[in-house]
Design an enzyme around this catalytic site. Sequence first.
Site, PDB file in Angstrom:
ATOM      1  N   LYS A   3      16.336  -0.634 -37.533  1.00 33.44           N
ATOM      2  CA  LYS A   3      16.197   0.709 -37.217  1.00 33.44           C
ATOM      3  C   LYS A   3      15.854   1.050 -35.806  1.00 33.44           C
ATOM      4  O   LYS A   3      16.476   0.364 -34.863  1.00 33.44           O
ATOM      5  CB  LYS A   3      15.128   1.227 -38.249  1.00 33.44           C
ATOM      6  CG  LYS A   3      15.253   0.912 -39.630  1.00 33.44           C
ATOM      7  CD  LYS A   3      14.500   2.159 -40.636  1.00 33.44           C
ATOM      8  CE  LYS A   3      14.690   1.279 -42.166  1.00 33.44           C
ATOM      9  NZ  LYS A   3      14.313   2.432 -43.291  1.00 33.44           N
ATOM     10  N   SER A  56      12.715  -0.689 -49.798  1.00 33.11           N
ATOM     11  CA  SER A  56      11.331  -1.408 -49.855  1.00 33.11           C
ATOM     12  C   SER A  56      11.292  -2.461 -50.328  1.00 33.11           C
ATOM     13  O   SER A  56      10.106  -3.422 -51.180  1.00 33.11           O
ATOM     14  CB  SER A  56      10.154  -0.483 -50.528  1.00 33.11           C
ATOM     15  OG  SER A  56      10.500   0.804 -49.970  1.00 33.11           O
ATOM     16  N   GLU A  82      19.571   7.536 -43.638  1.00 35.05           N
ATOM     17  CA  GLU A  82      18.828   8.412 -42.537  1.00 35.05           C
ATOM     18  C   GLU A  82      19.574   9.065 -41.692  1.00 35.05           C
ATOM     19  O   GLU A  82      19.338  10.232 -40.914  1.00 35.05           O
ATOM     20  CB  GLU A  82      17.842   7.175 -41.895  1.00 35.05           C
ATOM     21  CG  GLU A  82      16.881   6.796 -42.652  1.00 35.05           C
ATOM     22  CD  GLU A  82      16.086   5.414 -42.569  1.00 35.05           C
ATOM     23  OE1 GLU A  82      16.561   4.711 -41.123  1.00 35.05           O
ATOM     24  OE2 GLU A  82      15.253   5.075 -42.974  1.00 35.05           O
ATOM     25  N   ASN A 130      18.041  -4.346 -41.411  1.00 34.05           N
ATOM     26  CA  ASN A 130      18.111  -3.087 -40.721  1.00 34.05           C
ATOM     27  C   ASN A 130      16.804  -2.818 -39.714  1.00 34.05           C
ATOM     28  O   ASN A 130      15.873  -2.379 -40.561  1.00 34.05           O
ATOM     29  CB  ASN A 130      18.574  -2.071 -41.480  1.00 34.05           C
ATOM     30  CG  ASN A 130      18.396  -0.733 -40.741  1.00 34.05           C
ATOM     31  OD1 ASN A 130      18.697  -0.674 -39.311  1.00 34.05           O
ATOM     32  ND2 ASN A 130      18.520   0.376 -41.384  1.00 34.05           N
ATOM     33  N   GLU A 135      21.414   2.109 -52.097  1.00 38.13           N
ATOM     34  CA  GLU A 135      19.943   2.452 -51.528  1.00 38.13           C
ATOM     35  C   GLU A 135      19.444   3.999 -52.089  1.00 38.13           C
ATOM     36  O   GLU A 135      19.743   4.948 -51.285  1.00 38.13           O
ATOM     37  CB  GLU A 135      19.969   2.448 -50.107  1.00 38.13           C
ATOM     38  CG  GLU A 135      20.332   1.160 -49.411  1.00 38.13           C
ATOM     39  CD  GLU A 135      19.749   0.877 -47.989  1.00 38.13           C
ATOM     40  OE1 GLU A 135      19.123   0.180 -47.871  1.00 38.13           O
ATOM     41  OE2 GLU A 135      19.857   1.840 -47.266  1.00 38.13           O
ATOM     42  N   HIS A 188      24.222   4.979 -43.522  1.00 36.43           N
ATOM     43  CA  HIS A 188      23.041   5.040 -44.060  1.00 36.43           C
ATOM     44  C   HIS A 188      22.023   6.563 -44.230  1.00 36.43           C
ATOM     45  O   HIS A 188      22.401   7.243 -43.504  1.00 36.43           O
ATOM     46  CB  HIS A 188      21.877   4.176 -42.876  1.00 36.43           C
ATOM     47  CG  HIS A 188      20.940   3.744 -43.101  1.00 36.43           C
ATOM     48  ND1 HIS A 188      19.727   4.627 -43.464  1.00 36.43           N
ATOM     49  CD2 HIS A 188      20.307   2.617 -43.681  1.00 36.43           C
ATOM     50  CE1 HIS A 188      18.546   4.113 -43.963  1.00 36.43           C
ATOM     51  NE2 HIS A 188      18.853   2.638 -44.031  1.00 36.43           N
TER      52      HIS A 188
HETATM   53  C1  PEP Z   1      17.031   0.533 -45.091  1.00 35.66           C
HETATM   54  O1  PEP Z   1      16.587   0.564 -44.000  1.00 35.66           O
HETATM   55  O2  PEP Z   1      17.962   0.515 -45.480  1.00 35.66           O
HETATM   56  C2  PEP Z   1      16.007   0.230 -45.806  1.00 35.66           C
HETATM   57  C3  PEP Z   1      16.231  -0.037 -47.412  1.00 35.66           C
HETATM   58  O3  PEP Z   1      14.619   0.321 -45.473  1.00 35.66           O
HETATM   59  P1  PEP Z   1      13.252  -0.322 -46.454  1.00 35.66           P
HETATM   60  O4  PEP Z   1      13.481  -1.472 -46.732  1.00 35.66           O
HETATM   61  O5  PEP Z   1      12.331  -0.073 -45.068  1.00 35.66           O
HETATM   62  O6  PEP Z   1      13.109   1.036 -47.435  1.00 35.66           O
END
Ligand code: PEP
Length: 267
Positions: free
Chosen positions: A15, A217, A103, A13, A171, A101
């Site tokens: 973003k 992460s 976010e 992703n 997540e 997601h």
């Molecule tokens: C994500 O955007 O779904 C995500 C898990 O981001 P990150 O790996 O940066 O935590």
Amino acid sequence: MIPRMRAVIVAGNWKMHTTPADAGELAATIARRTNEPDVVRVLCPPYVCLAAVRDALATEPAGRDVAVGAQDVHHEVAGAYTGEVSAPMLRGLATWTIVGHSERRRDAGETDALVNQKIQRALEAELRVILCVGEQLEDREAGRAGTVVRDQVLGSLGGHQSGSWLTIAYEPVWAIGTGRTARGVDAAEMAGVIRRTLGELGFAAGGEDIPVLYGGSVTGGSIDEFMAEPAIDGALVGGASLKPDEMAAIVDRAGLTAAARAAAATA
Ligand code: PEP
């Protein structure tokens, strides 16, 4: 034993990063560095970079097996929704989409009911869906993580009972972009919650054939902890998915798991 050999999937992703001028080169580099046939690879750039990524992957020999995904779709097909992009508009640009997601739940106030509508639109446009679910830190600390995730799955997927199109990413919100990861054992427990909830919804095989990814992460240094869990089938990667070295390490480790699972299934 992994029932019916679920796919091992690594999805990136991106973003709100990359531009149409540089996204194609990044996608081609990642494709070359992750050429692992046993792992399903998906890259999800911003909408404006979808065409560049699609074209770069089509002309890169190692890119033909890398799928392109969107990061979201609108819950309506068309209409007066300034700045939005609907699922049918993605035809020819993407074959997957992320939905729900955290976010977007945070920044756009997306509810499970809205996510449910988005999933419906994605299916009508024949997109494969990565549904994101996950608890806030206070939910985990209060022992509510399982309840929160169960409610998200019920609300987002109510009305569906089968899902060759579906992948779910667990997540935990507190692990996204923070450098903190869940423990593998906790992610596996939540994958169990997700599949039991799919069973409640009436999914065939109690949801055992639906891939569940971990996201939060993930790096080349942390992926092993998650791939060691039979309930986890790969990763949704944010920040590290913009770094070819990290993607190479993540897909390489995921490939070892995929090969081990394939060998166990045929033994
Ligand atoms: C994500 O955007 O779904 C995500 C898990 O981001 P990150 O790996 O940066 O935590």
